[in-house]
Design a protein around this motif. Sequence first.
Motif, PDB file in Angstrom:
ATOM      1  N   ARG A  24       2.987   5.871  -5.724  1.00  0.00           N
ATOM      2  CA  ARG A  24       3.031   5.592  -7.003  1.00  0.00           C
ATOM      3  C   ARG A  24       4.412   5.088  -7.745  1.00  0.00           C
ATOM      4  N   VAL A  40      -4.862  -1.838  -9.901  1.00  0.00           N
ATOM      5  CA  VAL A  40      -3.649  -0.907  -9.403  1.00  0.00           C
ATOM      6  C   VAL A  40      -2.907  -0.190 -10.364  1.00  0.00           C
ATOM      7  N   LEU A  60       2.057   1.695  -3.364  1.00  0.00           N
ATOM      8  CA  LEU A  60       0.839   2.506  -4.377  1.00  0.00           C
ATOM      9  C   LEU A  60       0.854   3.812  -3.880  1.00  0.00           C
ATOM     10  N   ASP A 117       6.646   2.338  -9.539  1.00  0.00           N
ATOM     11  CA  ASP A 117       6.280   1.459 -10.596  1.00  0.00           C
ATOM     12  C   ASP A 117       7.700   0.756 -11.151  1.00  0.00           C
ATOM     13  N   SER A 158       0.949  -1.355   0.099  1.00  0.00           N
ATOM     14  CA  SER A 158       0.113   0.047  -0.086  1.00  0.00           C
ATOM     15  C   SER A 158       0.815   1.056   0.099  1.00  0.00           C
TER      16      SER A 158
END
Length: 639
Positions: free
Chosen positions: A382, A477, A379, A384, A376
Amino acid sequence: MSPTMRDDALQRWHELLGEVGHHGEALCAAVIADDVVAAIAATMQLRRARAAVTRCEAPTRLRGTADELALLDRVSTLTAAARDAEAAMARWRARPLPSDAALLASPLGAAVLADAILPVVWDFETDLVVLVGPGLEDVAVLLRDLGQHRLVILGGAAVPGALAVEDGAELTVAMRTMVPGAPTRVILHGAPGTDREALVALHAQVTSVLSDLRIHSNTVRAFSRTWIDQATTNLPALARWPSVTAVGERFAGVPMVIIAPGPSLAANIGLLRDLRGRAIVTAFSHSLKPVLAAGIVPDLVLTVDPQDVRYHFAGCDLSHTCLVTAATAHPALFDLPAPRQLTLSANSAIDDWIFDGVGESPVIPGGGSVATSAFSLALRWRCDPIIFLGLDLSFPGGQYYVATSSDGAARAEVDATGLMRVAGWSPEFHAMKAQGGPRAVAERTIELPGWHGGTVPSSFMFGMFHRWFVERLASGVPATVYNCTEGGSYIEGMSHTPLADVLATLGAPVDVAGTLDAVMVTVDPRVRAARFRTHFSGYVSSLRRCRKLAERGRALIAQRSAGPELALVERRLAAAVRPLGFISMIAQRAVETAVDVARRAGTEQDYMQGSARLFEALIGVIDELKPQLDAAVGRLTEN
């Protein structure tokens, strides 16, 4: 318990046992008269009375007055009659019955079936009935008319007053919204022709969801005092260090590698030695030692556990690491010699109240484990892609953690009944547990799909975390998520790829340490301390108001006054308590009981007894908390 409440409890105990005996006599009379309808009516009332007995608070610390002794003597007589009633009901339930299909052919038969599927003790308000398949609509109508509150129909025709769901997933969602108080008992009954294997699987699912709800409730009860004690002690540290909110989007598009301490970590951790600077390397307190032993310096070490896990850090160099610590973590963790720290709310309502009035929301929703919290967090920032290692959620050959972790000798031992217990914990683990908190319990073993195919051995708790990941990923997601554990369980929604293949795709270098240093200087500790001080001073004022209202309510009940003034006090108290969620954590059982009593809309005596219990619980909690919050505000002033 006050003298008035003791008197009320003893009187209520007397009345309920009398009801059980009365309905037992009615059942016997109906059976003798061969009156099936009257017998069913009597058994339904017996269930209500028996459930009320299980909920009734037994009188304690009696004063020994003549009136009490006389009432106790009558209670003893009524107890014998209640046992006779239970014996009569057992004989009634043991009688042979036609098949379900035959019973459903008539309204009376449907009533007989409704009676047969319910156990001896049944709470029509809180317990759950799930009817599976078409053809049970008459049973649903009868149960609804009897006052069955939690009634679900899966795959059958809709019945007013019952919740219709299409599949097991919708049933799971429905069960998780059943508050306050999870069902104590669940009856799942299939219509004639229902696939037996599917029904067994559904029953296992319902049992699992119910266990989840109970575990959550028990965890809150076990740790609520610890969470609040540690949160208030941690306030100066929370003011001194920024929260994860301060990072903003500085790490958007930056890879994060999340390293869990599963057994498979040993196989590929060596590939990470050259990773620093190409991704945010995130370890947990429990995986810190294996990471350092492999020559890797983690950028972040995440801890959300409220227990004193300092032994995870013993002998570890933290001079190049940022600690990310939950607001309710053990205070000693904030004294560890790390140059950077970030704080977060990792335990939902358990932590959220700390930051509610500070102008930021460092809420990182987790699924009960540090791995779900780390996901979490990635995420939230952000990141990636997001890359997992050591996320086995399994114990191959009994091995519970990677051998180089603080508890590397821990092993999962499964007995002949399929229950798993963890043995071989370190002395430091046992010393931590000796300080308090819930003990590890035996868990039901399950199987999960394996990373390499087939299945792998797992536990009920690991299965809960696995399901959290699957459900979170299924919701969508904004990142590519790799499972590079190369062992353990397969997690649907992740790309299961060897670590070497993923590392080859990582792009430009990133200065994680420099970025975190820049975050540290953006926060003025004095400004944050002032915000926390204002926020917690508001809590103190609210507690003072709540106590005055609870005192007034208790006084009205002592005067046997349940009129408009008591209702007004209760409304005002409910409004005043609403922002103080941390009170309900400590007084959870009393709050649930009072709400349950109010929902049942029973006798005025029942209602007043529930309200009195709530008032007393709130006053007791406030008397404990207010000095604690006063001291916390004082510490913020000193700093």
